[in-house]
Enzyme design. Structure first.
Site, PDB file in Angstrom:
ATOM      1  N   ASP A 208     -39.499 -19.907   3.046  1.00 55.33           N
ATOM      2  CA  ASP A 208     -38.390 -20.115   2.102  1.00 55.33           C
ATOM      3  C   ASP A 208     -38.734 -21.239   1.137  1.00 55.33           C
ATOM      4  O   ASP A 208     -37.890 -22.084   0.826  1.00 55.33           O
ATOM      5  CB  ASP A 208     -37.099 -20.429   2.870  1.00 55.33           C
ATOM      6  CG  ASP A 208     -35.865 -20.340   1.971  1.00 55.33           C
ATOM      7  OD1 ASP A 208     -35.922 -19.627   0.950  1.00 55.33           O
ATOM      8  OD2 ASP A 208     -34.849 -20.982   2.286  1.00 55.33           O
TER       9      ASP A 208
ATOM     10  N   VAL B 114     -24.931 -33.751   7.213  1.00 54.55           N
ATOM     11  CA  VAL B 114     -26.038 -34.703   7.235  1.00 54.55           C
ATOM     12  C   VAL B 114     -25.494 -36.079   6.853  1.00 54.55           C
ATOM     13  O   VAL B 114     -24.768 -36.217   5.856  1.00 54.55           O
ATOM     14  CB  VAL B 114     -27.160 -34.289   6.272  1.00 54.55           C
ATOM     15  CG1 VAL B 114     -28.290 -35.309   6.306  1.00 54.55           C
ATOM     16  CG2 VAL B 114     -27.697 -32.902   6.632  1.00 54.55           C
TER      17      VAL B 114
ATOM     18  N   GLY C  60     -23.567 -27.583   9.656  1.00 51.15           N
ATOM     19  CA  GLY C  60     -23.273 -28.951  10.041  1.00 51.15           C
ATOM     20  C   GLY C  60     -23.329 -29.888   8.863  1.00 51.15           C
ATOM     21  O   GLY C  60     -23.369 -29.463   7.708  1.00 51.15           O
TER      22      GLY C  60
END
Length: 519
Positions: free
Chosen positions: A142, A32, A30
């Site tokens: 991560d 931002v 997507g």
């Protein structure tokens, strides 16, 4: 001229309360946007899921999980979530804290290294955020410079926010006290702990290891392992001691206690590291400030003494030090199994009592074969510090190790690619989503694209992967070849994806892109 202002969502109002002002960036899942809350005037970062994957339940679940994980952590050093809802068109979105700064990765690209006090302060603030996450039962998994935001206040001090908990898991994800279970999720595992490289379950000590690597990178401009290929990175992380600060940056007068704290955090066994992120932060701060009052409380490292002694890798015969591509996977099985056996051989009472509830777990029982290989490997560690430095490791030692490892079957549901990438079958879908995130746009470097391709091919070739995941792997492989500029291979992989899943979201459109027929 940039295409970003032409985005159809810019200037619109979503959910009746956010005006989207401009696009800040875009990824595979997507985009931002910088948004403004109409009622209170607050500037937020609005992440909107891409419409082409809204119909995929896995995408929705992953997007929702990321929002749920972050919302469970209340700390000033973790990017907070304000809202989670849908647009009028049914696109899920979340409103996050807007951080007007840059990533630590961008900062290091510009500065290369940071002053000692600043680097330690940044690491301490990151550790505070991780501590809050661990106390909430969440492991980041991560942590790297790209997932640390750095902003500056008016007086010049740093504001630090840990971001991107998309692949984190917590107790609400159905794993209870085990918290996480993940194999490889990126093509180049620069900041992964040894247990994550080995595909083991993770707890908060894995994040501590990654944070120690981030600190080392801030201080020296490099990592404490030198390797050019993915499999060599893995092998060094599993078999060798990290390089000391004074070897990577010899012209700096390092505080003597700082090296000791880093050694503690970078131990291969999770239970040999700091019991908590807060403890790591305290010790690095004391090491730099010159506070030696707790010096005797620091645990001894597993291999003490001068840091110039030969390592296991230096003692291996040359045939083991320069593998051909065809032999890399088979050789790596022995290394991973040996290292994993060592880590799993820790007795339950060695688990630090200070680990927050829900993060520690009892290791599985040691089989006879695993105990034997642990004994053999321990003997190899002992030979790594011989009384006569010129002595070579006996060939019989390697033969004994080989005979033991041949008796241990490759773990069920695990594939090891020619590039040295380990894929647990149960984590294939999670890995695929991470590769799609890494793919962009904007596209990463060609070297990173090749790493993504290697990871995807490992998933594609893994026995036991469900049809939907195999189709998804083929779709992302096609997209990767498109990014590499090879449209025929792009079309080949997308056609394979469509054969497995004709209704795959975005598959047909991607085939048009490969053929060059899209508008």
């Amino acid at each position: 001229m940039s295409d970003l202002p032409q985005d159809p969502l810019v200037g619109t109002i979503i959910a009746g309360r956010y005006r989207l002002i401009e696009k800040l960036g875009e990824g595979a899942m997507g985009a931002v946007y910088l948004g403004e809350h109409l009622k209170i005037g607050r500037r937020d970062a609005i992440k909107v899921l891409r419409d082409s994957i809204v119909g995929d339940p896995e995408a929705i679940a992953r997007f929702t999980r990321g929002a749920r994980n972050v919302s469970a952590i209340q700390h000033p050093n973790v990017c907070c979530i304000y809202d989670f809802s849908d647009t009028a068109e049914g696109l899920p979105f979340l409103a996050m804290e807007f951080i007007p700064g840059e990533t630590l990765q961008d900062l290091l690209k510009r500065e290369t290294v940071l002053p000692l006090e600043r680097a330690v302060r940044i690491a301490g603030l990151v550790a505070a955020g991780l501590q809050a996450a661990h106390e909430a039962g969440i492991v980041h998994r991560d942590l790297k410079p790209a997932n640390i935001m750095v902003a500056r206040t008016a007086d010049g001090s740093d504001v630090i926010k840990v971001v991107d908990f998309d692949i984190a898991k917590g107790s609400s994800d159905g794993e209870g006290a085990e918290v996480t279970r993940l194999g490889f999720v990126v093509g180049t595992p620069e900041y992964m702990s040894p247990e994550q490289l080995a595909g083991d379950r993770l707890d908060g000590t894995s994040d501590i290891y990654s944070l120690a690597l981030v600190l080392f990178r801030m201080l020296t401009g490099a990592l404490p392992f030198r390797a050019e290929t993915t499999q060599d990175v893995m092998i060094e992380r599993l078999t060798e001691r990290p390089l000391p600060l004074d070897q990577v940056a010899p012209r700096v007068d390092w505080p003597p206690e700082l090296q000791r704290v880093l050694d503690h955090a970078l131990e291969r066994r999770p239970t040999d590291r700091h019991a908590s992120a807060a403890a790591f932060a305290t010790e690095i701060t004391q090491a730099v400030s010159g506070d030696r009052t707790r010096q005797n409380e620091l645990p001894e490292t597993r291999i003490s003494g001068a840091r110039t002694e030969p390592t296991i890798r230096a003692k291996l015969p040359s045939a083991w030090r320069k593998w051909g591509v065809a032999a890399a996977g088979a050789a790596l099985v022995a290394v991973v199994v040996a290292a994993a056996s060592l880590m799993r051989g820790t007795a339950p009472e060695e688990v630090p009592a200070a680990i927050p509830s829900g993060l520690a777990e009892a290791p599985p029982p040691v089989t006879a074969a695993a105990a034997e290989i642990a004994t053999v490997t321990d003997s190899l560690v002992a030979t790594a510090i011989p009384e006569e430095p010129e002595a070579e490791m006996p060939v019989t030692g390697m033969a004994e190790l080989s005979s033991v490892t041949t008796e241990i079957a490759r773990p069920a549901g695990v594939a090891i690619s020619d590039a040295g990438i380990v894929v647990p079958v149960g984590e294939a879908n999670e890995m695929l989503w991470r590769q799609l995130d890494l793919l962009g746009p904007p596209y990463p470097s060609r070297a990173d694209l090749n790493s993504i391709r290697d990871t995807l091919e490992a998933v594609w070739n893994l026995d036991g992967v469900v049809k939907e995941d195999r189709a998804f792997a083929a779709y992302i492989l096609g997209s990767t070849w498109f990014a590499l500029g090879d449209r025929p291979r792009c079309a080949t992989w997308i056609e394979r994806a469509l054969q497995l899943r004709p209704d795959g979201p975005g598959f047909a459109a991607m085939l048009d892109n490969c053929a060059g027929t899209s508008s």
